[in-house]
Design a protein around this motif. Structure first.
Motif, PDB file in Angstrom:
ATOM      1  N   GLU A   6      47.697 -14.531  13.850  1.00 42.82           N
ATOM      2  CA  GLU A   6      47.582 -14.299  15.261  1.00 42.82           C
ATOM      3  C   GLU A   6      46.032 -14.548  14.789  1.00 42.82           C
ATOM      4  O   GLU A   6      45.195 -13.809  15.713  1.00 42.82           O
ATOM      5  CB  GLU A   6      47.322 -12.809  15.006  1.00 42.82           C
ATOM      6  N   ASN A  37      40.184 -10.597  19.408  1.00 43.72           N
ATOM      7  CA  ASN A  37      40.952  -9.440  19.603  1.00 43.72           C
ATOM      8  C   ASN A  37      40.986  -8.907  18.712  1.00 43.72           C
ATOM      9  O   ASN A  37      40.800  -9.645  17.034  1.00 43.72           O
ATOM     10  CB  ASN A  37      42.092 -10.404  20.497  1.00 43.72           C
ATOM     11  N   ASP A  38      41.556  -8.333  19.006  1.00 40.45           N
ATOM     12  CA  ASP A  38      42.537  -7.047  17.729  1.00 40.45           C
ATOM     13  C   ASP A  38      43.304  -7.813  16.731  1.00 40.45           C
ATOM     14  O   ASP A  38      43.724  -7.579  15.539  1.00 40.45           O
ATOM     15  CB  ASP A  38      42.875  -5.473  17.792  1.00 40.45           C
ATOM     16  N   ASP A  39      44.025  -9.314  17.125  1.00 45.49           N
ATOM     17  CA  ASP A  39      45.350  -9.516  16.428  1.00 45.49           C
ATOM     18  C   ASP A  39      44.498 -10.765  14.889  1.00 45.49           C
ATOM     19  O   ASP A  39      45.056 -10.266  14.678  1.00 45.49           O
ATOM     20  CB  ASP A  39      46.220 -10.141  17.646  1.00 45.49           C
ATOM     21  N   GLU A  40      42.876 -10.901  16.044  1.00 39.12           N
ATOM     22  CA  GLU A  40      42.243 -11.643  15.370  1.00 39.12           C
ATOM     23  C   GLU A  40      42.352 -11.510  13.824  1.00 39.12           C
ATOM     24  O   GLU A  40      41.666 -11.414  13.000  1.00 39.12           O
ATOM     25  CB  GLU A  40      42.400 -12.670  16.468  1.00 39.12           C
ATOM     26  N   LYS A  41      41.404  -9.519  14.248  1.00 37.20           N
ATOM     27  CA  LYS A  41      40.612  -9.244  13.431  1.00 37.20           C
ATOM     28  C   LYS A  41      41.857  -8.893  12.653  1.00 37.20           C
ATOM     29  O   LYS A  41      41.428  -8.546  11.133  1.00 37.20           O
ATOM     30  CB  LYS A  41      40.433  -8.224  14.071  1.00 37.20           C
ATOM     31  N   ALA A  42      43.056  -8.292  12.948  1.00 35.62           N
ATOM     32  CA  ALA A  42      44.424  -7.769  11.602  1.00 35.62           C
ATOM     33  C   ALA A  42      44.172  -8.724  10.501  1.00 35.62           C
ATOM     34  O   ALA A  42      44.857  -8.916   9.762  1.00 35.62           O
ATOM     35  CB  ALA A  42      45.102  -7.006  12.512  1.00 35.62           C
ATOM     36  N   SER A  43      44.596  -9.848  11.323  1.00 37.53           N
ATOM     37  CA  SER A  43      44.914 -11.492  10.025  1.00 37.53           C
ATOM     38  C   SER A  43      43.657 -11.500   9.953  1.00 37.53           C
ATOM     39  O   SER A  43      44.088 -12.409   8.192  1.00 37.53           O
ATOM     40  CB  SER A  43      45.280 -12.651  11.607  1.00 37.53           C
ATOM     41  N   GLU A  61      52.918 -10.430   7.250  1.00 37.39           N
ATOM     42  CA  GLU A  61      53.482  -9.583   7.942  1.00 37.39           C
ATOM     43  C   GLU A  61      53.035  -8.285   7.857  1.00 37.39           C
ATOM     44  O   GLU A  61      52.405  -7.841   9.163  1.00 37.39           O
ATOM     45  CB  GLU A  61      54.796  -9.965   8.297  1.00 37.39           C
ATOM     46  N   ILE A  64      48.744  -7.203   8.349  1.00 36.25           N
ATOM     47  CA  ILE A  64      49.058  -7.606   9.461  1.00 36.25           C
ATOM     48  C   ILE A  64      48.765  -6.434   9.637  1.00 36.25           C
ATOM     49  O   ILE A  64      48.121  -5.834  10.288  1.00 36.25           O
ATOM     50  CB  ILE A  64      49.792  -9.177  10.382  1.00 36.25           C
ATOM     51  N   ALA A  65      50.166  -5.642   9.716  1.00 38.54           N
ATOM     52  CA  ALA A  65      50.197  -4.459  10.654  1.00 38.54           C
ATOM     53  C   ALA A  65      50.270  -3.823   9.816  1.00 38.54           C
ATOM     54  O   ALA A  65      48.971  -2.407  10.273  1.00 38.54           O
ATOM     55  CB  ALA A  65      52.273  -4.316  10.230  1.00 38.54           C
ATOM     56  N   LYS A  68      46.105  -3.570  11.476  1.00 31.60           N
ATOM     57  CA  LYS A  68      45.865  -2.555  12.507  1.00 31.60           C
ATOM     58  C   LYS A  68      46.823  -1.353  12.361  1.00 31.60           C
ATOM     59  O   LYS A  68      45.748  -0.706  12.658  1.00 31.60           O
ATOM     60  CB  LYS A  68      47.522  -3.055  12.934  1.00 31.60           C
TER      61      LYS A  68
END
Length: 110
Positions: A6, A37-43, A61, A64-65, A68
């Motif tokens: 992400e 964004n939060d998705d980029e940070k998690a990736s 996957e 990443i989950a 988050k």
């Protein structure tokens, strides 16, 4: 596997580059990560974990989950405080089949 990310590989390479120049640009690195964004940070965190072999590349996957779900500290503090995190990011990209050097060439050619 890249499609699960992400964050763009180009952004990851920019973080690697800034992290390696951390002594000169730590404030800029922190600001760059904080602005994601939060998705980029998690990736970004997931790639770091894959690079240090906390997760296998096939588990991107799930990594990443988990990133988050377990985010309790600002990502920039977590990553910048981690020794060798640039190396882990690079290894994480390689593990999922993305060549950091090829992305880096594209990054510097622009």
């Amino acid at each position: 596997m890249e499609e699960l990310l992400e964050i763009s590989p180009r952004k990851v390479v920019q973080v690697i580059f800034q992290a390696r120049e951390k002594s000169m640009a730590e404030a800029e690195l922190r600001a760059f990560i904080a602005a994601m964004n939060d998705d980029e940070k998690a990736s970004l965190v997931a790639l770091t974990w894959i690079g240090r072999e906390t997760f296998d590349a096939d588990d991107l996957e799930e990594a990443i989950a988990t990133a988050k779900a377990e985010a309790t500290a600002p990502t920039e503090d977590y990553l910048v405080g981690m020794p060798l995190f640039a190396d882990f990011l690079e290894a994480g990209l390689e593990a999922i089949g993305i060549s950091p050097s090829e992305v880096e060439e594209d990054f510097f050619d622009r």
